[in-house]
Design a protein around this motif. Structure first.
Motif, PDB file in Angstrom:
ATOM      1  N   GLU A 369       0.835  -1.202   0.000  1.00  0.00           N
ATOM      2  CA  GLU A 369       0.000   0.000   0.000  1.00  0.00           C
ATOM      3  C   GLU A 369       0.870   1.253   0.000  1.00  0.00           C
ATOM      4  O   GLU A 369       0.603   2.225  -0.711  1.00  0.00           O
ATOM      5  N   LYS A 521      -8.393   0.873   3.320  1.00  0.00           N
ATOM      6  CA  LYS A 521      -7.442   0.311   2.369  1.00  0.00           C
ATOM      7  C   LYS A 521      -7.414   1.111   1.069  1.00  0.00           C
ATOM      8  O   LYS A 521      -8.446   1.583   0.597  1.00  0.00           O
ATOM      9  N   GLU A 523      -6.923   1.343  -3.021  1.00  0.00           N
ATOM     10  CA  GLU A 523      -7.290   0.437  -4.113  1.00  0.00           C
ATOM     11  C   GLU A 523      -6.309   0.560  -5.268  1.00  0.00           C
ATOM     12  O   GLU A 523      -5.672   1.578  -5.446  1.00  0.00           O
TER      13      GLU A 523
END
Length: 523
Positions: A369, A521, A523
């Motif tokens: 991420e 989160k 994407e």
């Protein structure tokens, strides 16, 4: 780093090596150009009549036309002004042709045609007629390339052909203009073999003495034909020759260096491509034409990113091998210890391993991420920095000109034209856009932490508001309130006030609120 592909061995004169040598001495060629310019400027004081000033302005324009856009523009307009002062249609037309050249060089197609369409070829001398017709041909060819439309591009190409024919009619057959236009017309009509023959003959014809700038133009044009024929080696050779000639002629309005860097990039020669694109950027910035700056500005981030990616790839590979060996050694040691322990401790050791694996998975997910966020904001950083550097450079030039002209009162006007609020809003908009690209459902998830009456409602023109932006920065890892205050232009107390007010409305406990935000989160 020098070129290592077979093109290097195919060029015994080691043109790229020579190119780097010439680049190292570029300042000498620029100094020669500036020296010539200063000589003409010194003559301006002695020019008493408009006719004499016209000649000096023309000489200065010739020095600047491929060297510095704004200066060339200034002297072209002065030529037109003096033409009207002298009531001389021929000189007015001459000045407009000169102005048309630099307008076209800067990509201002409408202004180019608006200027050139007011010129009557009948009042121009033969040499200026050739230049006028050639310039009109180039303008239509450039518009044809720009449109990339089957209908309109073909029409503009035919207009360009007609002007080439007109230019050739007033040119001598053994002249540079005639031979080059003949090759250009064949090229534009996709008669590549004929065009290659015309331009190759022009380069080798000893009876036609080419200037450095003309040599660069022919070589660069010929390289396009070789590229079209998939002959990359000869294309590299010709573009290197063109780049050398451009540097020696102190030409800043050039595409040869840009084209060469793009080819080397496609061949995987990232170091050479990076070196040359930086030179092309410097030339474009110095010349000041918007079109050229846009062209190199589009290529520079691609090459730079590729070079960074190559370095990053090597670094990751080393980390991968080192991590693998480390993990292997640790695993061997752990299993050696486990074997030496009693069986009853096996379950405990297994639990530890499972927990470690879970931690590693979470760490890997966080790293992936973080890499995604880093990659997105590297491009954002380069674009924002490039934009603000351009604005700072323009401001510096404006202030320098005012200082040189002793227009001190106008400096305040220039400073007052800096709209900090607008710039900050633009910065917020770009930040919001990039952040929502990474976290497209951020607002929706954020509102899920509140009851219906406390959910944030955005205006139609808003991507994020101040409250959302504060927690967006926190989600990116910027948790220090001082830093958030500095980024958003608020006081630290204001940031604390916003955070506490938002948390107090949530159905999540205050101490868990930011942890919940961090769980969103990308994407």
């Amino acid at each position: 780093m020098l070129l290592t592909i077979s093109a290097r061995s195919a060029t015994p004169d080691t043109l790229l090596t020579e190119l780097y040598d010439v680049l190292a001495n570029q300042h000498l060629y620029d100094d020669q150009k500036n020296s010539q310019i200063n000589e003409y400027r010194d003559q301006m004081d002695a020019a008493s009549s408009p006719s004499e000033r016209f000649l000096i302005y023309d000489a200065l324009y010739s020095q600047y036309q491929s060297f510095k856009y704004d200066s060339a523009f200034r002297y072209a307009t002065e030529l037109i002004r003096l033409g009207y002062l002298l009531d001389d249609d021929s000189r007015i037309g001459y000045g407009k042709v000169k102005l048309g050249f630099i307008l076209l060089s800067s990509g201002m197609f409408k202004e180019t045609f608006d200027t050139l369409n007011t010129v009557s070829g009948k009042v121009l001398k033969d040499s200026v007629q050739r230049e006028y017709y050639s310039l009109m041909a180039r303008a239509y060819y450039d518009v044809s390339d720009y449109d990339k439309d089957n209908y309109y591009s073909d029409r503009y190409r035919k207009f360009g052909n007609a002007y080439v024919d007109s230019a050739m009619m007033v040119s001598e057959e053994n002249s540079y203009t005639y031979q080059y236009l003949k090759g250009l017309k064949n090229l534009r009509n996709r008669r590549f073999d004929m065009a290659q023959n015309d331009l190759t003959k022009l380069l080798s014809d000893k009876s036609v003495e080419l200037s450095l700038h003309e040599y660069a133009i022919v070589s660069s044009t010929l390289s396009y034909i070789y590229l079209n024929k998939q002959d990359t080696l000869n294309a590299v050779h010709l573009l290197a020759q063109a780049s050398i000639a451009d540097i020696k002629a102190a030409t800043k309005e050039t595409a040869a260096m840009l084209s060469l860097s793009e080819i080397l990039f496609r061949l995987g020669e990232l170091e050479d491509a990076d070196n040359l694109i930086k030179k092309a950027v410097a030339d474009a910035e110095f010349y000041g034409a918007k079109q050229r700056k846009m062209q190199v500005g589009a290529v520079l981030p691609v090459i730079t990113a590729a070079k960074l990616a190559d370095v990053e790839s090597q670094r990751r590979l080393l980390i991968f091998y080192a991590s693998g060996i480390t993990i292997l050694v640790i695993t061997v040691l752990i299993f050696s210890l486990i074997i030496s322990k009693q069986y009853k401790k096996l379950k405990s050791a297994d639990d530890i391993i499972q927990k470690t694996n879970a931690d590693l998975r979470r760490t890997v997910n966080k790293l992936q991420e973080a890499n995604k966020i880093k990659d997105e904001y590297i491009g954002y950083y380069f674009n924002i920095n490039s934009e603000y550097l351009n604005k700072i450079e323009k401001l510096k030039k404006d202030v320098d000109r005012k200082l040189m002209s002793k227009k001190y009162d106008e400096i305040k006007y220039v400073i007052n034209n800096i709209h900090l609020k607008t710039e900050r809003e633009k910065l917020y908009y770009n930040f919001d856009r990039v952040f929502l690209k990474l976290f497209p459902d951020f607002v929706e998830k954020f509102n899920q932490l509140f009851d219906d009456e406390s959910k944030i409602q955005l205006e139609s023109n808003e991507l994020l508001n101040t409250e959302l932006r504060i927690f967006a920065l926190i989600r990116l890892g910027i948790t220090d309130s001082d830093k958030i205050a500095g980024i958003l232009g608020y006081s630290v107390n204001t940031i604390y006030s916003y955070k506490n007010r938002v948390k107090s409305k949530s159905h999540i406990p205050n101490e868990q609120f930011e942890a919940e935000i961090m769980s969103f989160k990308a994407e």
